[in-house]
Design an enzyme around this catalytic site. Structure first.
Site, PDB file in Angstrom:
ATOM      1  N   SER A  33       0.736  -1.541  -0.533  1.00 56.75           N
ATOM      2  CA  SER A  33       0.512   0.021   0.392  1.00 56.75           C
ATOM      3  C   SER A  33       0.523   1.273   0.258  1.00 56.75           C
ATOM      4  O   SER A  33       1.991   1.025   1.178  1.00 56.75           O
ATOM      5  CB  SER A  33      -1.059  -0.200   0.744  1.00 56.75           C
ATOM      6  OG  SER A  33      -1.515  -0.722   1.059  1.00 56.75           O
ATOM      7  N   HIS A  64      -3.801   0.391  -4.487  1.00 57.29           N
ATOM      8  CA  HIS A  64      -2.874  -0.658  -5.553  1.00 57.29           C
ATOM      9  C   HIS A  64      -3.431  -0.544  -6.420  1.00 57.29           C
ATOM     10  O   HIS A  64      -4.523  -1.140  -6.787  1.00 57.29           O
ATOM     11  CB  HIS A  64      -3.785  -1.271  -4.570  1.00 57.29           C
ATOM     12  CG  HIS A  64      -3.141  -1.869  -3.679  1.00 57.29           C
ATOM     13  ND1 HIS A  64      -2.430  -3.091  -2.630  1.00 57.29           N
ATOM     14  CD2 HIS A  64      -3.263  -1.674  -2.383  1.00 57.29           C
ATOM     15  CE1 HIS A  64      -1.992  -3.228  -1.870  1.00 57.29           C
ATOM     16  NE2 HIS A  64      -2.986  -2.267  -1.340  1.00 57.29           N
ATOM     17  N   HIS A  86      -4.505  -9.311  -1.596  1.00 58.04           N
ATOM     18  CA  HIS A  86      -5.162 -10.143   0.046  1.00 58.04           C
ATOM     19  C   HIS A  86      -6.194 -10.894   0.325  1.00 58.04           C
ATOM     20  O   HIS A  86      -7.191 -11.217  -0.877  1.00 58.04           O
ATOM     21  CB  HIS A  86      -5.149  -8.354   0.612  1.00 58.04           C
ATOM     22  CG  HIS A  86      -4.502  -8.173   0.194  1.00 58.04           C
ATOM     23  ND1 HIS A  86      -4.457  -7.290  -0.923  1.00 58.04           N
ATOM     24  CD2 HIS A  86      -3.065  -7.064   1.556  1.00 58.04           C
ATOM     25  CE1 HIS A  86      -3.512  -5.957  -0.741  1.00 58.04           C
ATOM     26  NE2 HIS A  86      -2.840  -6.052   0.349  1.00 58.04           N
ATOM     27  N   TYR A  88      -7.875 -10.768   2.651  1.00 56.70           N
ATOM     28  CA  TYR A  88      -9.434 -10.299   3.180  1.00 56.70           C
ATOM     29  C   TYR A  88     -10.041  -9.551   1.670  1.00 56.70           C
ATOM     30  O   TYR A  88     -11.178  -9.484   1.636  1.00 56.70           O
ATOM     31  CB  TYR A  88      -8.768  -8.746   3.808  1.00 56.70           C
ATOM     32  CG  TYR A  88      -8.525  -7.945   3.179  1.00 56.70           C
ATOM     33  CD1 TYR A  88      -9.119  -6.979   1.660  1.00 56.70           C
ATOM     34  CD2 TYR A  88      -6.894  -7.927   3.438  1.00 56.70           C
ATOM     35  CE1 TYR A  88      -7.754  -6.130   1.428  1.00 56.70           C
ATOM     36  CE2 TYR A  88      -6.499  -6.617   3.296  1.00 56.70           C
ATOM     37  CZ  TYR A  88      -6.862  -5.434   2.008  1.00 56.70           C
ATOM     38  OH  TYR A  88      -6.052  -4.513   1.534  1.00 56.70           O
ATOM     39  N   GLU A  89      -9.769  -9.770   1.109  1.00 57.90           N
ATOM     40  CA  GLU A  89     -10.674  -8.894  -0.991  1.00 57.90           C
ATOM     41  C   GLU A  89     -11.310 -11.281  -0.896  1.00 57.90           C
ATOM     42  O   GLU A  89     -12.138 -10.379  -2.233  1.00 57.90           O
ATOM     43  CB  GLU A  89      -9.743  -9.559  -1.717  1.00 57.90           C
ATOM     44  CG  GLU A  89      -8.705  -7.687  -1.743  1.00 57.90           C
ATOM     45  CD  GLU A  89      -8.066  -7.437  -2.533  1.00 57.90           C
ATOM     46  OE1 GLU A  89      -7.960  -6.887  -3.719  1.00 57.90           O
ATOM     47  OE2 GLU A  89      -6.273  -7.361  -2.788  1.00 57.90           O
ATOM     48  N   ALA A 116       3.026  -1.833   4.406  1.00 58.18           N
ATOM     49  CA  ALA A 116       2.774  -1.159   5.686  1.00 58.18           C
ATOM     50  C   ALA A 116       1.590  -2.113   6.660  1.00 58.18           C
ATOM     51  O   ALA A 116       1.215  -2.770   6.209  1.00 58.18           O
ATOM     52  CB  ALA A 116       1.672   0.417   4.978  1.00 58.18           C
ATOM     53  N   MET A 214      -1.751  -7.271   6.886  1.00 52.51           N
ATOM     54  CA  MET A 214      -2.905  -8.481   6.284  1.00 52.51           C
ATOM     55  C   MET A 214      -1.873  -9.054   5.220  1.00 52.51           C
ATOM     56  O   MET A 214      -3.096  -9.621   4.077  1.00 52.51           O
ATOM     57  CB  MET A 214      -4.174  -7.354   5.799  1.00 52.51           C
ATOM     58  CG  MET A 214      -4.321  -6.499   7.436  1.00 52.51           C
ATOM     59  SD  MET A 214      -5.986  -5.820   6.618  1.00 52.51           S
ATOM     60  CE  MET A 214      -6.106  -4.754   8.199  1.00 52.51           C
ATOM     61  N   SER A 215      -0.639  -8.933   4.568  1.00 56.42           N
ATOM     62  CA  SER A 215      -0.152  -9.400   3.259  1.00 56.42           C
ATOM     63  C   SER A 215       0.822 -10.371   3.684  1.00 56.42           C
ATOM     64  O   SER A 215       0.565 -11.024   4.423  1.00 56.42           O
ATOM     65  CB  SER A 215       0.226  -8.299   2.588  1.00 56.42           C
ATOM     66  OG  SER A 215       1.282  -7.328   3.088  1.00 56.42           O
ATOM     67  N   ASN A 238       1.915   3.503  10.956  1.00 54.94           N
ATOM     68  CA  ASN A 238       1.097   3.777  12.181  1.00 54.94           C
ATOM     69  C   ASN A 238       1.141   2.951  13.534  1.00 54.94           C
ATOM     70  O   ASN A 238       1.759   2.431  12.928  1.00 54.94           O
ATOM     71  CB  ASN A 238      -0.750   3.611  11.798  1.00 54.94           C
ATOM     72  CG  ASN A 238      -0.785   2.393  11.188  1.00 54.94           C
ATOM     73  OD1 ASN A 238      -1.237   1.559  10.368  1.00 54.94           O
ATOM     74  ND2 ASN A 238      -1.136   1.178  12.336  1.00 54.94           N
ATOM     75  N   HIS A 250      -7.141   4.004   7.139  1.00 58.65           N
ATOM     76  CA  HIS A 250      -6.227   3.588   5.770  1.00 58.65           C
ATOM     77  C   HIS A 250      -5.346   5.371   5.632  1.00 58.65           C
ATOM     78  O   HIS A 250      -4.688   5.295   4.986  1.00 58.65           O
ATOM     79  CB  HIS A 250      -7.204   3.160   4.878  1.00 58.65           C
ATOM     80  CG  HIS A 250      -6.924   2.448   3.689  1.00 58.65           C
ATOM     81  ND1 HIS A 250      -5.261   1.745   3.229  1.00 58.65           N
ATOM     82  CD2 HIS A 250      -6.444   2.398   1.927  1.00 58.65           C
ATOM     83  CE1 HIS A 250      -5.146   1.361   2.435  1.00 58.65           C
ATOM     84  NE2 HIS A 250      -5.792   2.099   1.956  1.00 58.65           N
TER      85      HIS A 250
HETATM   86  N1  HPA Z   1      -3.144  -3.561  11.434  1.00 57.79           N
HETATM   87  C1  HPA Z   1      -3.089  -4.303   9.923  1.00 57.79           C
HETATM   88  N2  HPA Z   1      -2.434  -4.089   9.217  1.00 57.79           N
HETATM   89  C2  HPA Z   1      -2.180  -3.564   8.810  1.00 57.79           C
HETATM   90  C3  HPA Z   1      -2.137  -1.917   9.534  1.00 57.79           C
HETATM   91  C4  HPA Z   1      -2.488  -2.171  11.169  1.00 57.79           C
HETATM   92  O1  HPA Z   1      -1.945  -1.857  12.519  1.00 57.79           O
HETATM   93  N3  HPA Z   1      -1.065  -0.817   9.192  1.00 57.79           N
HETATM   94  C5  HPA Z   1      -0.850  -0.957   7.570  1.00 57.79           C
HETATM   95  N4  HPA Z   1      -1.612  -2.463   6.973  1.00 57.79           N
END
Ligand code: HPA
Length: 275
Positions: A33, A64, A86, A88-89, A116, A214-215, A238, A250
């Site tokens: 991302s 993406h 991903h 989750y998609e 990320a 998540m990847s 973050n 996001h």
């Molecule tokens: N958690 C999960 N996936 C992420 C995060 C997070 O804090 N930041 C960027 N992708």
């Protein structure tokens, strides 16, 4: 499920790409991302939208792009995925990691994965880069479930060096020469798409996680199955849930990756020059 047609699909996708780019890419890159900027480094790029490649899935997330670039960086032939898939998609592990199979077929021997991620380790700061030294598969799924094809790899792949120690040495040296602080830690890969609860983050920390995302995990599993050496970086976009007194979004992820772009470009370019 891996069926015979899975092998045929890999071959057809690879043949299509070979028809557009007649060189052997040695290095593959998967950009997370907001980190697609690396694509700007590719010279004489051939751009192939995912939806033109036979059997390639199409990514659905904002930020993406969904294109594959072939060209050179620092004189090396590279294949770069701008946008990944991903779980989750709604894709299964086979689909998420399909591009890695295609990379292998095209000749890729080293893979740089980036993502990320949320910082679990409280000594990290937003905007830091973390060299992934290992991962914990918290998706409780595995892309290799199903019949194993000996053509692709062994039934029980060794994961004791999922992330190459050899390539990590190069990454550390390059970061140091650039005066860049490179954290090192364990990436915990979850399914998403929700961000975690603060209790989940405390659990992940207690279990040895330094960053969460998540990847990456399915792609790295398949790369190792295929005998590809892996180098991985997380951009701490973050702090993970519950660490700072603020919600996660996001947008924050995208803002951070935007801010660190120049440093990230320099690091990746420096590494490719030395690989
Ligand atoms: N958690 C999960 N996936 C992420 C995060 C997070 O804090 N930041 C960027 N992708």
């Amino acid at each position: 499920m891996q069926t015979k047609t899975y092998l045929e699909k890999i071959s057809e996708a690879a043949a299509y790409i070979q028809g557009l780019y007649p060189h052997t890419p040695d290095i593959g890159l998967i950009l997370g991302s907001g980190l697609g900027v690396i694509a700007d480094l590719v010279e004489n790029a051939v751009v192939v939208e995912y939806d033109r490649i036979p059997h390639f899935p199409v990514s659905t997330v904002e930020g993406h792009a969904g294109e594959l670039l072939l060209g050179t960086i620092a004189g090396r032939h590279v294949l770069l995925m701008k946008g990944r898939f991903h779980q989750y998609e709604g894709y299964d592990g086979d689909t998420v990691s399909f591009p890695v199979r295609v990379m292998k077929q095209l000749g890729v021997s080293k893979l740089i994965v980036t993502n990320a991620a949320g910082g679990i380790n409280t000594s990290y700061e937003v905007g830091d880069f973390m060299l992934i030294k290992d991962h914990i598969n918290f998706t409780f799924r595995n892309p290799l479930i199903g019949p194993n094809f000996a053509e692709l790899g062994v039934r029980f792949p060794d994961m004791s060096e999922a992330y190459s120690k050899r390539l990590s040495v190069t990454a550390r040296e390059v970061a140091e020469s650039q005066g860049l602080t490179l954290q090192e830690g364990v990436y915990t890969g979850l399914l998403g798409p929700t961000y975690e609860t603060p209790a989940e983050i405390r659990m992940l920390r207690a279990l040895g996680g330094d960053a969460v995302g998540m990847s990456t995990v399915p792609e790295v599993i398949v790369a190792r199955h295929a005998g590809i050496e892996v180098l991985g970086f997380s951009c701490i976009s973050n702090m993970a849930a519950g660490i700072l007194d603020q919600p996660l979004s996001h947008q924050e992820v995208m803002e951070t990756t935007e801010r660190v772009k120049p440093k990230f470009l320099k690091l990746v370019l420096g590494i490719i020059e030395k690989l």
